[in-house]
Design a protein around this motif. Structure first.
Motif, PDB file in Angstrom:
ATOM      1  N   ASN A 213       0.840  -1.179   0.000  1.00  0.00           N
ATOM      2  CA  ASN A 213       0.000   0.000   0.000  1.00  0.00           C
ATOM      3  C   ASN A 213       0.886   1.243   0.000  1.00  0.00           C
ATOM      4  O   ASN A 213       1.762   1.380   0.846  1.00  0.00           O
ATOM      5  N   PRO A 214       0.694   2.164  -0.927  1.00  0.00           N
ATOM      6  CA  PRO A 214       1.579   3.350  -0.973  1.00  0.00           C
ATOM      7  C   PRO A 214       1.441   4.252   0.244  1.00  0.00           C
ATOM      8  O   PRO A 214       2.320   5.080   0.514  1.00  0.00           O
ATOM      9  N   LEU A 215       0.349   4.100   1.026  1.00  0.00           N
ATOM     10  CA  LEU A 215       0.165   4.963   2.176  1.00  0.00           C
ATOM     11  C   LEU A 215       0.894   4.440   3.403  1.00  0.00           C
ATOM     12  O   LEU A 215       1.721   5.112   3.990  1.00  0.00           O
ATOM     13  N   ASP A 216       0.582   3.184   3.801  1.00  0.00           N
ATOM     14  CA  ASP A 216       1.194   2.654   5.023  1.00  0.00           C
ATOM     15  C   ASP A 216       2.215   1.562   4.743  1.00  0.00           C
ATOM     16  O   ASP A 216       2.740   0.947   5.677  1.00  0.00           O
ATOM     17  N   LYS A 217       2.484   1.297   3.474  1.00  0.00           N
ATOM     18  CA  LYS A 217       3.483   0.319   3.086  1.00  0.00           C
ATOM     19  C   LYS A 217       3.147  -1.109   3.528  1.00  0.00           C
ATOM     20  O   LYS A 217       4.030  -1.954   3.647  1.00  0.00           O
ATOM     21  N   THR A 218       1.887  -1.405   3.798  1.00  0.00           N
ATOM     22  CA  THR A 218       1.507  -2.772   4.183  1.00  0.00           C
ATOM     23  C   THR A 218       1.256  -3.598   2.916  1.00  0.00           C
ATOM     24  O   THR A 218       0.765  -3.079   1.900  1.00  0.00           O
ATOM     25  N   PRO A 219       1.608  -4.894   2.970  1.00  0.00           N
ATOM     26  CA  PRO A 219       1.364  -5.752   1.795  1.00  0.00           C
ATOM     27  C   PRO A 219      -0.116  -5.834   1.488  1.00  0.00           C
ATOM     28  O   PRO A 219      -0.960  -5.903   2.385  1.00  0.00           O
ATOM     29  N   MET A 220      -0.451  -5.795   0.229  1.00  0.00           N
ATOM     30  CA  MET A 220      -1.835  -5.914  -0.201  1.00  0.00           C
ATOM     31  C   MET A 220      -1.875  -6.712  -1.505  1.00  0.00           C
ATOM     32  O   MET A 220      -1.066  -6.490  -2.410  1.00  0.00           O
ATOM     33  N   PRO A 221      -2.778  -7.656  -1.589  1.00  0.00           N
ATOM     34  CA  PRO A 221      -2.862  -8.469  -2.803  1.00  0.00           C
ATOM     35  C   PRO A 221      -3.440  -7.671  -3.958  1.00  0.00           C
ATOM     36  O   PRO A 221      -4.403  -6.943  -3.794  1.00  0.00           O
ATOM     37  N   VAL A 222      -2.797  -7.791  -5.096  1.00  0.00           N
ATOM     38  CA  VAL A 222      -3.262  -7.123  -6.305  1.00  0.00           C
ATOM     39  C   VAL A 222      -3.249  -8.153  -7.427  1.00  0.00           C
ATOM     40  O   VAL A 222      -2.197  -8.746  -7.708  1.00  0.00           O
ATOM     41  N   GLY A 223      -4.373  -8.343  -8.079  1.00  0.00           N
ATOM     42  CA  GLY A 223      -4.440  -9.295  -9.181  1.00  0.00           C
ATOM     43  C   GLY A 223      -4.428 -10.727  -8.679  1.00  0.00           C
ATOM     44  O   GLY A 223      -4.619 -10.998  -7.488  1.00  0.00           O
ATOM     45  N   PRO A 224      -4.193 -11.674  -9.558  1.00  0.00           N
ATOM     46  CA  PRO A 224      -4.177 -13.096  -9.166  1.00  0.00           C
ATOM     47  C   PRO A 224      -3.024 -13.385  -8.228  1.00  0.00           C
ATOM     48  O   PRO A 224      -1.952 -12.777  -8.318  1.00  0.00           O
ATOM     49  N   ALA A 225      -3.258 -14.333  -7.324  1.00  0.00           N
ATOM     50  CA  ALA A 225      -2.241 -14.675  -6.327  1.00  0.00           C
ATOM     51  C   ALA A 225      -1.091 -15.418  -6.987  1.00  0.00           C
ATOM     52  O   ALA A 225      -1.269 -16.182  -7.933  1.00  0.00           O
ATOM     53  N   ALA A 226       0.105 -15.187  -6.473  1.00  0.00           N
ATOM     54  CA  ALA A 226       1.291 -15.887  -6.976  1.00  0.00           C
ATOM     55  C   ALA A 226       1.562 -17.108  -6.105  1.00  0.00           C
ATOM     56  O   ALA A 226       1.274 -17.117  -4.901  1.00  0.00           O
ATOM     57  N   ILE A 227       2.135 -18.131  -6.710  1.00  0.00           N
ATOM     58  CA  ILE A 227       2.480 -19.351  -5.991  1.00  0.00           C
ATOM     59  C   ILE A 227       3.941 -19.680  -6.272  1.00  0.00           C
ATOM     60  O   ILE A 227       4.476 -19.382  -7.338  1.00  0.00           O
ATOM     61  N   ASN A 228       4.556 -20.299  -5.264  1.00  0.00           N
ATOM     62  CA  ASN A 228       5.917 -20.802  -5.418  1.00  0.00           C
ATOM     63  C   ASN A 228       5.840 -22.307  -5.704  1.00  0.00           C
ATOM     64  O   ASN A 228       5.186 -23.055  -4.967  1.00  0.00           O
ATOM     65  N   THR A 229       6.528 -22.741  -6.738  1.00  0.00           N
ATOM     66  CA  THR A 229       6.521 -24.152  -7.130  1.00  0.00           C
ATOM     67  C   THR A 229       7.960 -24.648  -7.145  1.00  0.00           C
ATOM     68  O   THR A 229       8.800 -24.141  -7.894  1.00  0.00           O
ATOM     69  N   SER A 230       8.222 -25.625  -6.288  1.00  0.00           N
ATOM     70  CA  SER A 230       9.553 -26.230  -6.241  1.00  0.00           C
ATOM     71  C   SER A 230       9.444 -27.680  -6.734  1.00  0.00           C
ATOM     72  O   SER A 230       8.462 -28.369  -6.482  1.00  0.00           O
ATOM     73  N   PHE A 231      10.463 -28.119  -7.410  1.00  0.00           N
ATOM     74  CA  PHE A 231      10.476 -29.486  -7.934  1.00  0.00           C
ATOM     75  C   PHE A 231      11.909 -29.900  -8.218  1.00  0.00           C
ATOM     76  O   PHE A 231      12.832 -29.063  -8.263  1.00  0.00           O
ATOM     77  N   GLN A 232      12.079 -31.186  -8.398  1.00  0.00           N
ATOM     78  CA  GLN A 232      13.383 -31.732  -8.763  1.00  0.00           C
ATOM     79  C   GLN A 232      13.342 -32.139 -10.229  1.00  0.00           C
ATOM     80  O   GLN A 232      12.470 -32.879 -10.660  1.00  0.00           O
ATOM     81  N   LEU A 233      14.289 -31.639 -10.971  1.00  0.00           N
ATOM     82  CA  LEU A 233      14.345 -31.901 -12.408  1.00  0.00           C
ATOM     83  C   LEU A 233      15.458 -32.910 -12.677  1.00  0.00           C
ATOM     84  O   LEU A 233      16.624 -32.680 -12.328  1.00  0.00           O
ATOM     85  N   GLN A 234      15.085 -34.046 -13.268  1.00  0.00           N
ATOM     86  CA  GLN A 234      16.059 -35.079 -13.610  1.00  0.00           C
ATOM     87  C   GLN A 234      16.295 -35.064 -15.113  1.00  0.00           C
ATOM     88  O   GLN A 234      15.356 -35.227 -15.895  1.00  0.00           O
ATOM     89  N   VAL A 235      17.534 -34.865 -15.496  1.00  0.00           N
ATOM     90  CA  VAL A 235      17.931 -34.850 -16.903  1.00  0.00           C
ATOM     91  C   VAL A 235      18.586 -36.188 -17.223  1.00  0.00           C
ATOM     92  O   VAL A 235      19.585 -36.563 -16.611  1.00  0.00           O
ATOM     93  N   LEU A 236      18.013 -36.939 -18.176  1.00  0.00           N
ATOM     94  CA  LEU A 236      18.502 -38.274 -18.532  1.00  0.00           C
ATOM     95  C   LEU A 236      19.405 -38.186 -19.756  1.00  0.00           C
ATOM     96  O   LEU A 236      19.065 -37.534 -20.743  1.00  0.00           O
ATOM     97  N   MET A 237      20.544 -38.866 -19.664  1.00  0.00           N
ATOM     98  CA  MET A 237      21.512 -38.886 -20.769  1.00  0.00           C
ATOM     99  C   MET A 237      22.024 -40.315 -20.953  1.00  0.00           C
ATOM    100  O   MET A 237      22.209 -41.039 -19.969  1.00  0.00           O
ATOM    101  N   PRO A 238      22.272 -40.743 -22.203  1.00  0.00           N
ATOM    102  CA  PRO A 238      22.799 -42.098 -22.419  1.00  0.00           C
ATOM    103  C   PRO A 238      24.274 -42.161 -22.054  1.00  0.00           C
ATOM    104  O   PRO A 238      25.012 -41.183 -22.176  1.00  0.00           O
TER     105      PRO A 238
END
Length: 267
Positions: A213-238
């Motif tokens: 918020n530009p007035l009191d600097k408190t977090p405020m949701p704007v637009g669609p919510a964001a999510i954090n996605t963590s995963f393990q990526l396995q790269v296969l090689m011959p």
């Protein structure tokens, strides 16, 4: 000449017509023309039988042996032709197998694709960020860290026993942030990359609100919510043939050493 003389001549003439030449007699048998004809026929049959047994039969047996030999040789020729066709068929199948092997190996990653994987994922994430509004959540890559310094051979059977000792994988810990739609699109685009990748340990958490918020600097949701996605990526090689041999030697069970009998000191 008187009439009586003519009559006597007629009588003598009739007796002359009834006379026949005498037939030869051998061993008391008169060889009449009929008997001679029969003997000639018997001798002809005997000669024909002799010729058949001594000349025609060997020739016929030789002809039959030659025919059997020709049939055997023809069978060998046909068998060799069939073998040649089978060899050609095996060569074609081998060529197709090699081509399929090349196509399958093309699905896996290599050192070059592994080096450019970070750039490819960043490009996929940036392509989904369309400039619309200042308050729109932008997707970004927050973490991309290899879990091991170099790829490790797969020998634990996690991808099947047939894969053991033939493939290697590089494990990468990754984390992205964005809206649900952005995250879903990014994951789909990662799965569509040319190298074969496996996504594991997929976890999603709600991202903290970054707009304030530009007035009191408190977090405020704007637009669609964001999510954090963590995963393990396995790269296969011959693996290369040398690496396959080394992985097989590493996976081979080590035979236990034979027990050593204790040495008993002499008294």
């Amino acid at each position: 000449m008187t009439l009586s003389d003519d009559l006597n001549f007629a009588e003598h003439g009739g007796e002359f017509g009834q006379e026949t030449p005498e037939s030869p007699v051998i061993f008391g048998i008169a060889f009449t023309p009929k008997i001679i004809g029969i003997l000639v026929g018997v001798i002809g049959l005997a000669g024909a039988g002799y010729i058949f047994l001594n000349l025609l039969m060997p020739a016929l047996e030789s002809y039959q042996q030659q025919q059997a030999k020709n049939s055997e040789l023809q069978a060998q020729v046909d068998q060799k032709k069939a073998s040649i066709k089978q060899i050609d068929q095996v060569k074609d199948e081998l060529a197709q197998a090699k081509q399929q092997n090349v196509q399958v190996l093309g699905l896996f990653a290599n050192e070059k694709t592994l080096d450019t994987l970070l750039l490819d994922i960043n490009r996929l994430i940036d392509s989904g960020n369309t400039p619309t509004s200042l308050n729109t959540v932008k997707a970004k890559l927050k973490k991309f860290a290899p879990l091991s310094p170099k790829p490790e051979p797969i020998i634990d059977g996690s991808l099947g026993l047939l894969v053991n000792g033939k493939l290697q994988r590089s494990n990468i810990s990754a984390e992205i942030t964005g809206t649900y739609e952005q995250t879903q699109s990014i994951i789909r685009n990662i799965e569509r990359l040319q190298p074969l990748l496996i996504i594991k340990d997929y976890q999603v958490t709600l991202a903290p609100v970054e707009s304030r918020n530009p007035l009191d600097k408190t977090p405020m949701p704007v637009g669609p919510a964001a999510i954090n996605t963590s995963f393990q990526l396995q790269v296969l090689m011959p693996l290369s043939p040398e690496e396959i041999a080394a992985a097989a030697a590493k996976a081979a069970p080590v035979a236990p050493a034979a027990p050593v009998a204790p040495v008993v000191p002499k008294k």
